[in-house]
Design a protein around this motif. Sequence first.
Motif, PDB file in Angstrom:
ATOM      1  N   SER A 175       3.433   6.031  -5.282  1.00 46.20           N
ATOM      2  CA  SER A 175       3.465   6.202  -6.729  1.00 46.20           C
ATOM      3  C   SER A 175       2.354   7.144  -7.187  1.00 46.20           C
ATOM      4  O   SER A 175       2.566   7.993  -8.061  1.00 46.20           O
ATOM      5  CB  SER A 175       3.323   4.850  -7.428  1.00 46.20           C
ATOM      6  N   GLN A 176       1.175   6.989  -6.588  1.00 39.87           N
ATOM      7  CA  GLN A 176       0.073   7.896  -6.901  1.00 39.87           C
ATOM      8  C   GLN A 176       0.414   9.325  -6.499  1.00 39.87           C
ATOM      9  O   GLN A 176       0.097  10.281  -7.225  1.00 39.87           O
ATOM     10  CB  GLN A 176      -1.196   7.438  -6.185  1.00 39.87           C
ATOM     11  N   GLU A 194       0.828  -1.206   0.000  1.00 39.29           N
ATOM     12  CA  GLU A 194       0.000   0.000   0.000  1.00 39.29           C
ATOM     13  C   GLU A 194       0.865   1.259   0.000  1.00 39.29           C
ATOM     14  O   GLU A 194       0.540   2.243  -0.662  1.00 39.29           O
ATOM     15  CB  GLU A 194      -0.920  -0.004   1.224  1.00 39.29           C
ATOM     16  N   SER A 223       2.235   1.695  -3.525  1.00 39.53           N
ATOM     17  CA  SER A 223       1.171   2.059  -4.443  1.00 39.53           C
ATOM     18  C   SER A 223       0.741   3.512  -4.266  1.00 39.53           C
ATOM     19  O   SER A 223       0.627   4.274  -5.242  1.00 39.53           O
ATOM     20  CB  SER A 223      -0.030   1.128  -4.243  1.00 39.53           C
TER      21      SER A 223
END
Length: 207
Positions: free
Chosen positions: A95-96, A89, A92
């Motif tokens: 990266s966002q 998480e 992820s």
Amino acid sequence: MATNQYDVSVQKPKDKSDPKQCQMSTEEDIDYSQRGQWLRAAVLGANDGLVSVASLMIGVGAVKKDVKSTILSGFAMLVAGACSMAIGEFVSVYSQLDVEVAQIKRSQQEKEKEQLPNPIQAAVASALAFSLGAIVPLLAASFIGDHKVRLGVVVAAVSMALVVFGWAGSILGGTPVVKSCFRVLIGGLMAMAITFGLTKLIGSTGI
């Protein structure tokens, strides 16, 4: 002499003090999409912890009847899964965050810091949610010595928890309750059944 008749209709103003109208207005004002980020992490983590740990414990229980092996396998899965969820998480969401920051720089727009995704918050939420779900099958199996009864209690406890998680997710996300609970329950039962069956099959062949 003909007389023209005019029908005049006066619309009665809505009573804003009506509790039903106030409740409908409040529900319409809720933006469920804003809950998407943390709701996805929490629901996914809790369901993953519940189903993964329960499936592993039932799979081990298919070939080993002692409670120690079942509990140790479940605890190991709890720790490994919580770490995996947190790291996954974090990567992820980070990266966002990089994508959104780069987009802000390109468009030269200002955006409040609170509106940007928080990788650390998402990682902690995922790990805690996974651990919360994993505790359910561990507690259900800890105090039962009989092998068959232990497996049955684990399945029953996990099924109840899946329904609760599905209900909570539907309420927070504003989705149909029955559909959400049914989907989560069937998915969890299928995962446990497949794990038990395949482990039993491999164990019986002596591999």
